[in-house]
Design a protein around this motif. Structure first.
Motif, short mmCIF file in Angstrom:
data_model
loop_
_atom_site.label_atom_id
_atom_site.label_comp_id
_atom_site.label_asym_id
_atom_site.label_seq_id
_atom_site.Cartn_x
_atom_site.Cartn_y
_atom_site.Cartn_z
N SER A 189 -4.10 -5.92 7.95
CA SER A 189 -5.21 -6.11 7.01
C SER A 189 -6.52 -6.09 7.80
O SER A 189 -7.14 -7.11 8.03
CB SER A 189 -5.05 -7.44 6.25
OG SER A 189 -3.93 -7.40 5.43
N ASP B 244 -11.48 -2.11 8.31
CA ASP B 244 -11.65 -0.81 7.65
C ASP B 244 -11.06 -0.85 6.24
O ASP B 244 -11.67 -0.35 5.28
CB ASP B 244 -10.96 0.30 8.45
CG ASP B 244 -11.75 0.69 9.69
OD1 ASP B 244 -12.94 0.31 9.75
OD2 ASP B 244 -11.19 1.35 10.57
N ARG B 245 -9.88 -1.42 6.13
CA ARG B 245 -9.23 -1.50 4.81
C ARG B 245 -10.03 -2.38 3.87
O ARG B 245 -10.22 -2.05 2.70
CB ARG B 245 -7.80 -2.02 4.96
CG ARG B 245 -7.02 -2.02 3.67
CD ARG B 245 -5.62 -2.56 3.84
NE ARG B 245 -4.81 -1.73 4.73
CZ ARG B 245 -3.52 -1.96 4.99
NH1 ARG B 245 -2.92 -2.99 4.42
NH2 ARG B 245 -2.85 -1.19 5.80
N SER C 42 -7.78 4.02 -1.19
CA SER C 42 -8.89 3.33 -1.86
C SER C 42 -9.18 3.95 -3.22
O SER C 42 -9.47 3.25 -4.19
CB SER C 42 -10.14 3.37 -0.98
OG SER C 42 -9.91 2.75 0.26
N LEU D 280 -6.70 6.39 4.30
CA LEU D 280 -7.29 5.20 3.71
C LEU D 280 -8.20 5.55 2.54
O LEU D 280 -8.23 4.83 1.54
CB LEU D 280 -8.07 4.42 4.78
CG LEU D 280 -8.71 3.11 4.34
CD1 LEU D 280 -7.67 2.17 3.75
CD2 LEU D 280 -9.42 2.45 5.52
N PRO E 218 0.81 -1.23 0.00
CA PRO E 218 0.00 0.00 0.00
C PRO E 218 0.84 1.27 0.00
O PRO E 218 0.52 2.23 -0.71
CB PRO E 218 -0.82 -0.12 1.29
CG PRO E 218 -0.86 -1.57 1.59
CD PRO E 218 0.43 -2.14 1.08
N SER F 17 -13.24 -0.56 2.75
CA SER F 17 -12.98 0.58 1.89
C SER F 17 -12.53 0.15 0.49
O SER F 17 -12.95 0.72 -0.51
CB SER F 17 -11.91 1.48 2.52
OG SER F 17 -11.61 2.58 1.71
N ILE F 18 -11.71 -0.89 0.42
CA ILE F 18 -11.15 -1.31 -0.86
C ILE F 18 -12.12 -2.19 -1.65
O ILE F 18 -12.11 -2.20 -2.87
CB ILE F 18 -9.80 -2.03 -0.64
CG1 ILE F 18 -8.76 -1.01 -0.14
CG2 ILE F 18 -9.31 -2.73 -1.90
CD1 ILE F 18 -7.44 -1.62 0.24
N ILE G 105 -6.96 -8.71 -1.40
CA ILE G 105 -6.28 -8.29 -0.18
C ILE G 105 -5.64 -9.53 0.44
O ILE G 105 -6.30 -10.56 0.64
CB ILE G 105 -7.23 -7.61 0.81
CG1 ILE G 105 -7.70 -6.28 0.24
CG2 ILE G 105 -6.55 -7.37 2.16
CD1 ILE G 105 -8.54 -5.44 1.20
#
Length: 399
Positions: A163, A166-167, A140, A136, A94, A170-171, A155
């Motif tokens: 990981s 939230d990630r 994204s 973030l 990232p 969002s992704i 991911i």
């Protein structure tokens, strides 16, 4: 900035690095459908992983990134020229994506894809596990550019390190990737099973496919099947190799293991249905329950007939309120009666209302999924059935 000259261990030169390819197999087709590109260092006739190089904090990030870009482009070029329609998984940190785009507005991977004529739909951008200090929402937005270009998004190492949910939310990845080896290191057996099941639910609710890596044994493969893995990867099939393999390389083995897994699961579920039918025969839905004493008396009549693996019995109303005492089996097979649970309300359990509605509709009992008991930490299932109008009998069984 760290100086490369301060690092005393040898570092790879660009002409010494090469992408190797580890197969990813579809449980749906039993064929190789993709490869993950992994860096290898070829020097003096020997091949070694570049993992230690990339993980060494004493080497400048610029050097890491330079080698990574060489590997990325060579993997894309190789896959574009190969006689294969397999997808290519490319690992990207990232922080690298974020910093490069913030500084230049460019995404080199998309340039490599265009330069070598690889169909972007065959590329899976795998966001690796790493602490990320930027925003973030901006990350994204950058990753969304890969999606719009036609790439898929994955991911890596879900459930470990950074990981986080939230990630993931969002992704919105197409693929969630979990590593059995990492989970086994950080959880008890019961916790390990529960975590795997939670990721299976997460993937299904997000519309993502589940990829389980670290599959080293046939037992691991069966575990991956149990949690709904669409794709699997690991040494049970192959290490990373310099060349691609026939898509059918593991088809026969997988078909054999799928047959064995199906046989085991059918046998297990047939035995569970047999348990449920015996309990249905045991319980009459016409019982009259007008008081707490009536509920306890009904349970006492049943206790002589229930099987040894039934360890707790109680009765609730449809509003979730327990009307009977708890009847719990002791070690010596005697029953302990605890009236302290009268009045307890179980409506907070997520399955309670759907369970009640299903029983009302079908007017017969059902058996829950396996869960871990809060008090004993044992794997359990609960049989429940309608009894006496708007009352419901619950029996907890040790699995």
């Amino acid at each position: 900035m760290k100086e490369l000259s301060r690092y005393t261990e040898p570092v790879p030169l660009e002409h010494e690095v090469k992408p190797y390819f580890q197969p990813i197999v579809s449980m749906q087709t039993q064929r190789i459908v993709a490869y993950e590109s992994l860096g290898r260092w070829e020097q003096n006739g020997q091949v070694r992983s570049l993992g230690p190089f990339f993980q060494n904090p004493d080497i400048p990030d610029e050097r890491h990134l330079a080698i990574d870009r060489v590997l990325r482009e060579r993997a894309i070029e190789y896959m574009a020229q190969a006689d294969s329609d397999s997808k290519l998984f490319i690992n990207l940190k990232p922080s690298w994506i974020y910093q490069r785009f913030q500084a230049t507005g460019e995404l080199p991977t998309l340039h490599y894809i265009a330069r070598h004529g690889l169909d972007p739909s065959r590329v899976v951008v795998e966001i690796t596990e790493e602490e990320f200090q930027g925003r973030l929402d901006e990350l994204s937005s950058i990753i969304e550019r890969y999606r719009r270009a036609g790439c898929m998004i994955a991911i890596d190492d879900i459930g470990s390190g950074y990981s986080n949910y939230d990630r993931i939310a969002s992704i919105r990845p197409h693929i969630l990737k979990i590593d059995l080896k990492l989970l086994k290191k950080s959880a008890t057996h019961v916790g390990y099973e529960a975590v795997l099941n939670s990721f299976s639910i997460l993937a299904s609710q997000m519309g993502s496919s589940l990829l389980v890596e670290g599959v080293e044994t046939k037992r691991d493969l069966h575990q991956a099947l149990k949690v709904g893995a669409r794709y699997v990867q690991g040494f049970l099939f192959s290490e990373a190799r310099a060349a691609l393999q026939p898509s059918t390389a593991y088809e026969a083995m997988l078909q054999e293991e799928l047959s064995e897994y199906t046989r085991q699961e059918l046998a297990k579920h047939r035995s569970l249905f047999a348990v449920m039918e015996s309990l249905n025969d045991l319980v009459s839905g016409e019982a009259v329950i007008e008081s707490e004493a009536d509920a306890d008396s009904l349970i006492e009549e049943l206790l002589e007939s229930v099987e040894d693996h039934v360890v707790k019995v109680y009765i609730c109303r449809e509003d979730g309120r327990q009307i009977s005492s708890n009847f719990r089996r002791r070690e010596g097979c005697d029953w302990e009666i605890d009236p302290g649970y009268r009045g307890a309300n179980w409506i907070w359990r997520p399955y309670f209302i759907p369970n009640i509605l299903q029983m009302n509709h079908q007017r017969q009992g059902n058996l829950s999924q396996v869960y871990t008991d809060l008090d004993s930490s044992r794997p359990m299932q609960t049989y429940s059935c309608p009894i006496g109008g708007k009352h419901y009998l619950f029996l907890d069984l040790v699995v």
